[in-house]
Design a protein around this motif. Structure first.
Motif, PDB file in Angstrom:
ATOM      1  N   SER A   1       0.830  -1.213   0.000  1.00 21.20           N
ATOM      2  CA  SER A   1       0.000   0.000   0.000  1.00 21.20           C
ATOM      3  C   SER A   1       0.858   1.255   0.000  1.00 21.20           C
ATOM      4  CB  SER A   1      -0.921   0.020   1.226  1.00 21.20           C
ATOM      5  OG  SER A   1      -1.806  -1.055   1.188  1.00 21.20           O
TER       6      SER A   1
ATOM      7  N   GLU B   1       1.267   4.050  -2.934  1.00 23.31           N
ATOM      8  CA  GLU B   1       1.050   5.478  -2.659  1.00 23.31           C
ATOM      9  C   GLU B   1       2.230   6.308  -3.140  1.00 23.31           C
ATOM     10  OE1 GLU B   1       0.096   6.657   1.360  1.00 23.31           O
ATOM     11  OE2 GLU B   1      -1.221   4.906   1.569  1.00 23.31           O
TER      12      GLU B   1
ATOM     13  N   ASP C   1       2.367   6.496  -6.904  1.00 15.16           N
ATOM     14  CA  ASP C   1       1.336   7.420  -7.392  1.00 15.16           C
ATOM     15  C   ASP C   1       1.775   8.859  -7.242  1.00 15.16           C
ATOM     16  OD1 ASP C   1      -0.289   5.350  -8.169  1.00 15.16           O
ATOM     17  OD2 ASP C   1      -1.613   5.446  -6.409  1.00 15.16           O
ATOM     18  N   GLU C   2       2.413   9.166  -6.106  1.00 13.15           N
ATOM     19  CA  GLU C   2       2.868  10.532  -5.856  1.00 13.15           C
ATOM     20  C   GLU C   2       3.987  10.946  -6.801  1.00 13.15           C
ATOM     21  OE1 GLU C   2       4.000  10.915  -1.761  1.00 13.15           O
ATOM     22  OE2 GLU C   2       1.984  10.455  -1.046  1.00 13.15           O
TER      23      GLU C   2
END
Length: 194
Positions: free
Chosen positions: A184, A188, A191-192
């Protein structure tokens, strides 16, 4: 609910320090386990070499020695595999950049991976050794060699499947939460950065 088992939600994001602490604890536990299994497999390979391969006993047939050789090769391969796993846990570097550390951890704690290939080879070699041993025995259970072989295979693979299921339950309880949180957090961060 303790701090290590709190669910990760938008209201309760992943605590990186907590994840690192859980990861280090589990890595330490796995390192000890891998060392113990390495020692066990090495001892078994020596024992089978002495008792079934180089033993001068005239009652040991060629089939017995081939079965013994299957055990020796299986346990040597297993000891090499567990030695490599032990070294990986022992040399784990927690000072790597976060993204790199998370990628290594996600691979390390993934349930299905290439790490099962050497383990499968060990299981198959042990199965060949067991099959040869039972096939060669003069006393038959049922009297029919093929039925005896089927029973032997059924028992062997049942033990393997039950052991695999117990291993899965252990992974689900101990390693899955670390893998899930790592994945997870890794998603994240990707994605950032994208």
């Amino acid at each position: 609910m303790n701090q290590f088992n709190q669910p990760n939600t938008p209201m309760n994001p992943i605590n990186i320090e907590n994840l690192m602490s859980r990861m280090q604890q589990e890595d330490m536990r796995n390192k000890k386990l891998m060392k113990g299994i390495f020692v066990l497999y090495l001892a078994l390979s020596i024992m089978y070499t002495l008792f079934l391969v180089i033993n001068p006993d005239a009652e040991l047939t060629l089939i017995d020695r081939i079965a013994g050789l299957c055990y020796v090769v299986a346990f040597l391969l297993g000891s090499l595999y567990f030695r490599r796993e032990y070294a990986m846990y022992k040399n784990m570097n927690y000072t790597l950049p976060l993204m790199q550390l998370l990628e290594k951890t996600e691979k390390r704690y993934r349930f299905f991976s290439r790490k099962w290939l050497p383990v499968s080879g060990v299981i198959i070699l042990i199965n060949i050794g067991v099959s040869l041993s039972f096939w060669h025995q003069s006393t038959k259970w049922i009297g029919n060699t093929w039925q005896d072989m089927l029973i032997t295979e059924a028992i062997f693979w049942t033990i393997v499947l039950v052991s695999g299921y117990i291993g899965y339950l252990r992974w689900k309880a101990r390693s899955y939460p670390i893998w899930k949180d790592t994945k997870s957090l890794l998603d994240e961060l990707k994605d950032e950065t994208s």
